[in-house]
Scaffold this motif. Structure first.
Motif, PDB file in Angstrom:
ATOM      1  N   ASN A 125      55.093 -46.924 -15.635  1.00  0.00           N
ATOM      2  CA  ASN A 125      55.108 -48.137 -16.449  1.00  0.00           C
ATOM      3  C   ASN A 125      55.786 -49.252 -15.652  1.00  0.00           C
ATOM      4  O   ASN A 125      56.233 -49.042 -14.527  1.00  0.00           O
ATOM      5  CB  ASN A 125      55.808 -47.849 -17.778  1.00  0.00           C
ATOM      6  CG  ASN A 125      55.178 -48.644 -18.903  1.00  0.00           C
ATOM      7  OD1 ASN A 125      55.275 -49.859 -18.931  1.00  0.00           O
ATOM      8  ND2 ASN A 125      54.529 -47.951 -19.814  1.00  0.00           N
ATOM      9  N   ILE A 126      55.909 -50.433 -16.250  1.00  0.00           N
ATOM     10  CA  ILE A 126      56.152 -51.647 -15.468  1.00  0.00           C
ATOM     11  C   ILE A 126      57.363 -51.592 -14.537  1.00  0.00           C
ATOM     12  O   ILE A 126      57.244 -51.883 -13.348  1.00  0.00           O
ATOM     13  CB  ILE A 126      56.198 -52.896 -16.391  1.00  0.00           C
ATOM     14  CG1 ILE A 126      56.260 -54.169 -15.571  1.00  0.00           C
ATOM     15  CG2 ILE A 126      57.300 -52.829 -17.402  1.00  0.00           C
ATOM     16  CD1 ILE A 126      54.979 -54.481 -14.862  1.00  0.00           C
ATOM     17  N   SER A 127      58.534 -51.211 -15.037  1.00  0.00           N
ATOM     18  CA  SER A 127      59.722 -51.214 -14.161  1.00  0.00           C
ATOM     19  C   SER A 127      59.562 -50.221 -13.028  1.00  0.00           C
ATOM     20  O   SER A 127      59.900 -50.504 -11.866  1.00  0.00           O
ATOM     21  CB  SER A 127      60.985 -50.880 -14.962  1.00  0.00           C
ATOM     22  OG  SER A 127      61.162 -51.805 -15.993  1.00  0.00           O
ATOM     23  N   CYS A 128      59.067 -49.037 -13.355  1.00  0.00           N
ATOM     24  CA  CYS A 128      58.884 -48.007 -12.323  1.00  0.00           C
ATOM     25  C   CYS A 128      57.778 -48.424 -11.349  1.00  0.00           C
ATOM     26  O   CYS A 128      57.900 -48.211 -10.134  1.00  0.00           O
ATOM     27  CB  CYS A 128      58.572 -46.662 -12.966  1.00  0.00           C
ATOM     28  SG  CYS A 128      60.035 -45.934 -13.766  1.00  0.00           S
ATOM     29  N   CYS A 181      56.931 -41.624 -14.289  1.00  0.00           N
ATOM     30  CA  CYS A 181      56.732 -42.867 -15.022  1.00  0.00           C
ATOM     31  C   CYS A 181      56.107 -43.906 -14.089  1.00  0.00           C
ATOM     32  O   CYS A 181      56.593 -44.142 -12.988  1.00  0.00           O
ATOM     33  CB  CYS A 181      58.058 -43.390 -15.568  1.00  0.00           C
ATOM     34  SG  CYS A 181      57.817 -44.916 -16.501  1.00  0.00           S
ATOM     35  N   MET A 188      61.397 -43.293 -11.648  1.00  0.00           N
ATOM     36  CA  MET A 188      61.957 -42.046 -12.181  1.00  0.00           C
ATOM     37  C   MET A 188      60.859 -41.075 -12.599  1.00  0.00           C
ATOM     38  O   MET A 188      59.700 -41.449 -12.742  1.00  0.00           O
ATOM     39  CB  MET A 188      62.890 -42.350 -13.360  1.00  0.00           C
ATOM     40  CG  MET A 188      62.248 -42.982 -14.584  1.00  0.00           C
ATOM     41  SD  MET A 188      61.394 -41.836 -15.695  1.00  0.00           S
ATOM     42  CE  MET A 188      62.726 -40.818 -16.301  1.00  0.00           C
ATOM     43  N   CYS A 245      56.609 -45.877 -20.949  1.00  0.00           N
ATOM     44  CA  CYS A 245      57.929 -45.928 -20.331  1.00  0.00           C
ATOM     45  C   CYS A 245      58.787 -44.782 -20.884  1.00  0.00           C
ATOM     46  O   CYS A 245      58.774 -44.510 -22.079  1.00  0.00           O
ATOM     47  CB  CYS A 245      58.547 -47.283 -20.680  1.00  0.00           C
ATOM     48  SG  CYS A 245      60.297 -47.401 -20.364  1.00  0.00           S
ATOM     49  N   LEU A 246      59.532 -44.109 -19.993  1.00  0.00           N
ATOM     50  CA  LEU A 246      60.368 -42.991 -20.425  1.00  0.00           C
ATOM     51  C   LEU A 246      61.804 -43.436 -20.723  1.00  0.00           C
ATOM     52  O   LEU A 246      62.708 -42.615 -20.856  1.00  0.00           O
ATOM     53  CB  LEU A 246      60.349 -41.886 -19.376  1.00  0.00           C
ATOM     54  CG  LEU A 246      58.994 -41.165 -19.252  1.00  0.00           C
ATOM     55  CD1 LEU A 246      58.980 -40.214 -18.061  1.00  0.00           C
ATOM     56  CD2 LEU A 246      58.649 -40.408 -20.520  1.00  0.00           C
ATOM     57  N   ALA A 247      61.990 -44.744 -20.817  1.00  0.00           N
ATOM     58  CA  ALA A 247      63.266 -45.317 -21.271  1.00  0.00           C
ATOM     59  C   ALA A 247      64.427 -45.058 -20.315  1.00  0.00           C
ATOM     60  O   ALA A 247      65.551 -44.831 -20.734  1.00  0.00           O
ATOM     61  CB  ALA A 247      63.603 -44.824 -22.679  1.00  0.00           C
ATOM     62  N   ALA A 248      64.137 -45.078 -19.021  1.00  0.00           N
ATOM     63  CA  ALA A 248      65.202 -44.980 -18.023  1.00  0.00           C
ATOM     64  C   ALA A 248      64.922 -46.023 -16.945  1.00  0.00           C
ATOM     65  O   ALA A 248      65.059 -45.778 -15.756  1.00  0.00           O
ATOM     66  CB  ALA A 248      65.238 -43.586 -17.421  1.00  0.00           C
ATOM     67  N   CYS A 249      64.517 -47.214 -17.395  1.00  0.00           N
ATOM     68  CA  CYS A 249      64.043 -48.253 -16.468  1.00  0.00           C
ATOM     69  C   CYS A 249      65.074 -48.626 -15.421  1.00  0.00           C
ATOM     70  O   CYS A 249      64.717 -48.955 -14.292  1.00  0.00           O
ATOM     71  CB  CYS A 249      63.639 -49.499 -17.242  1.00  0.00           C
ATOM     72  SG  CYS A 249      62.503 -49.178 -18.575  1.00  0.00           S
TER      73      CYS A 249
HETATM   74  S1  FES Z   1      59.245 -48.200 -16.878  1.00  0.00           S
HETATM   75 FE1  FES Z   1      59.757 -46.252 -16.093  1.00  0.00          FE
HETATM   76  S2  FES Z   1      61.436 -45.608 -17.293  1.00  0.00           S
HETATM   77 FE2  FES Z   1      60.866 -47.543 -18.109  1.00  0.00          FE
END
Ligand code: FES
Length: 168
Positions: A95-98, A93, A144, A135-139
């Protein structure tokens, strides 16, 4: 002697048929198409991680759906592959948090380690580095990745080594 007529669904294994029947049992008789996701998932799993056109046609025939409707489902959902890929699917992942927690570095580390880029498989057919855009929903566990059906969180290069090196 009567000869059984060949059907496109003959390509499906007995186990796949049992699994599809199990899912069909959960839906009303006039909603058989509701089982298509489960059917494709099972058939893909049995086929080493991807769907051939022949198998999609088999699912369409077994469920009683137009073939084009099965292709639409298979090409829409990112969990389905329409070409041969490595047997272990890795989704990192970014996406933003990752991304904020080093997801891009983890991805770069895996690309370097395996010698492949996003969307490619290793020459030995062991790994497939899947392009994952959402996002894979494990932010809260960022950064991750998902390997096959398992989530791995709070990744570091050492953890990546530990996870990937033990896979057959
Ligand atoms: S941004 Fe990676 S799991 Fe949500």
């Amino acid at each position: 002697m009567t000869q059984a007529t060949a059907r496109k669904s003959d390509v499906l294994s007995a186990h796949a048929r049992d699994e599809i029947d199990r899912w069909l049992g959960r839906y009303p008789a006039d909603q058989r198409q509701s089982a298509v996701l489960a059917a494709l998932r099972e058939v893909q799993h049995e086929n080493g991680g991807y769907l051939s056109r022949e198998l999609m046609d088999g699912v369409a025939d077994y469920i009683g759906m137009p073939e084009i409707a099965v292709y639409e489902v298979a090409s829409f959902y990112s969990m389905f592959e329409l070409r041969p890929v490595g047997r272990h699917s890795i989704s990192v992942c970014t996406n933003i948090s990752c991304m904020l927690c080093g997801g891009d570095d983890i991805l770069a580390y895996i690309e370097e380690k395996l010698g492949i880029k996003l969307g490619q498989s290793t020459a030995d057919g062991k790994f497939y580095l899947k392009k994952e855009e959402e996002c894979l929903a494990a932010c809260c566990g960022a950064p991750m990745m998902q390997v096959d059906h398992v989530y791995y969180e709070k990744l570091t290069p050492d953890k990546v080594d530990e996870i990937l090196d033990k896979l057959e």
